[in-house]
Enzyme design. Structure first.
Site, PDB file in Angstrom:
ATOM      1  N   PRO A  43      12.344  22.650  40.404  1.00  7.73           N
ATOM      2  CA  PRO A  43      12.859  23.894  39.820  1.00  7.73           C
ATOM      3  C   PRO A  43      13.459  24.809  40.885  1.00  7.73           C
ATOM      4  O   PRO A  43      12.862  25.012  41.941  1.00  7.73           O
ATOM      5  CB  PRO A  43      11.611  24.516  39.184  1.00  7.73           C
ATOM      6  CG  PRO A  43      10.685  23.369  38.959  1.00  7.73           C
ATOM      7  CD  PRO A  43      10.937  22.423  40.084  1.00  7.73           C
ATOM      8  N   GLU A  44      14.649  25.319  40.609  1.00 11.81           N
ATOM      9  CA  GLU A  44      15.310  26.245  41.511  1.00 11.81           C
ATOM     10  C   GLU A  44      15.311  27.622  40.864  1.00 11.81           C
ATOM     11  O   GLU A  44      14.650  27.845  39.850  1.00 11.81           O
ATOM     12  CB  GLU A  44      16.718  25.730  41.840  1.00 11.81           C
ATOM     13  CG  GLU A  44      16.684  24.314  42.432  1.00 11.81           C
ATOM     14  CD  GLU A  44      18.054  23.726  42.706  1.00 11.81           C
ATOM     15  OE1 GLU A  44      19.002  24.497  42.970  1.00 11.81           O
ATOM     16  OE2 GLU A  44      18.195  22.490  42.654  1.00 11.81           O
TER      17      GLU A  44
END
Length: 273
Positions: free
Chosen positions: A2-3
């Site tokens: 996840p960014e």
């Protein structure tokens, strides 16, 4: 992993379900996910506390549980925080259960178990990486005046440069490829070779790509889910990432693949200079 857009989507979807709720119980199924304090003190410090706010810093979720206390969660590769009715069965790969008032349960799930959780009280822990994050995309701090001197001193490939969380917080492999494609910059270019015009284009592209990712509720290729257990849609709007060998959406040329700093990288050799 996840960014920034994915973590922001988790924050947005989680907050309505858990803000204002009091933690009545915590069960830890995998102790090593708790990095500070001990698992016993982690539970003791949270039970009876009310989650007043769900925030985010870079790729970290920050839950305010007291005026001097934060539950800081780094999802890393496959971690997720999901809120659901206490009557529902545990989701797959559940590792920590937080029982909340009003019949809500918050689960931390993690397939590969690289996620980390910290309960910080009165600044009693220094979290490597968290304390030294650079400015985020879409923030007032990410400017040419900030970025140009740092780029001028760096011989790193520009992709490696912008992936450094000390320089820009929140970018990961997906969005690095995307913003370099949008700005027309080759990912292997040395950072110190970029002109000011190119750096402005890069900053604009970073902001645009992150804004698009947030609008599209994050990117899901396999594991990512938001705070309600839903997948994102941004994977259907990507320019280059995951499209190696396919036609460039700008010029039609076959997209190339390479490694930059050990990270798989997709680019167009005609559109990116």
């Amino acid at each position: 992993m996840p960014e920034m857009p994915e973590v922001e989507q988790v924050r947005k979807t989680l907050a309505p379900h858990i803000e204002g709720k009091t933690i009545t119980g915590v069960k830890i199924m995998l102790d090593r996910l708790i990095k500070h304090p001990t698992p016993e003190k982690f539970i003791e410090g949270l039970v009876g506390k009310t989650i007043s706010h769900v925030g985010r810093k870079g790729k970290y979720l920050v839950l305010e549980t007291a005026p001097n206390q934060q539950l800081i969660v780094h999802l890393r590769m496959t971690g997720a925080l999901i809120a659901q009715s206490s009557e529902q069965p545990a989701p797959a790969y559940a590792k920590i259960r937080f029982d909340l008032t009003d019949g809500v349960t918050m689960w931390f799930t993690d397939i590969r178990t690289f996620g980390t959780l910290y309960l910080v009280t009165d600044h009693d822990a220094y979290i490597e990486g968290y304390e030294t994050l650079g400015p985020e995309p879409l923030s007032a701090g990410l400017t040419l005046a900030y970025l140009a001197p740092l780029a001028a001193k760096s011989r790193k490939p520009i992709k490696t440069f912008i992936l450094d969380q000390h320089i820009i917080a929140g970018l990961g492999n997906i969005y690095a490829d995307e913003c370099l494609a949008l700005s027309g910059i080759l990912p292997t270019r040395q950072a110190n070779t970029l002109t000011q015009v190119e750096l402005v284009a890069l900053i604009d592209a970073i902001n645009a790509v992150i804004a698009q990712g947030i609008k599209n509720r994050g990117t899901t290729f396999r594991d990512y889910k938001d705070g309600e257990g839903n997948k994102g849609d941004n994977q259907n709007h990507l320019l280059v990432y995951g499209r190696g060998g396919e036609p460039c959406k700008k010029c039609g040329a076959k997209l190339c693949t390479t490694k930059v700093g050990g990270r798989g990288t997709v680019y167009c050799e005609h559109c990116q200079k």
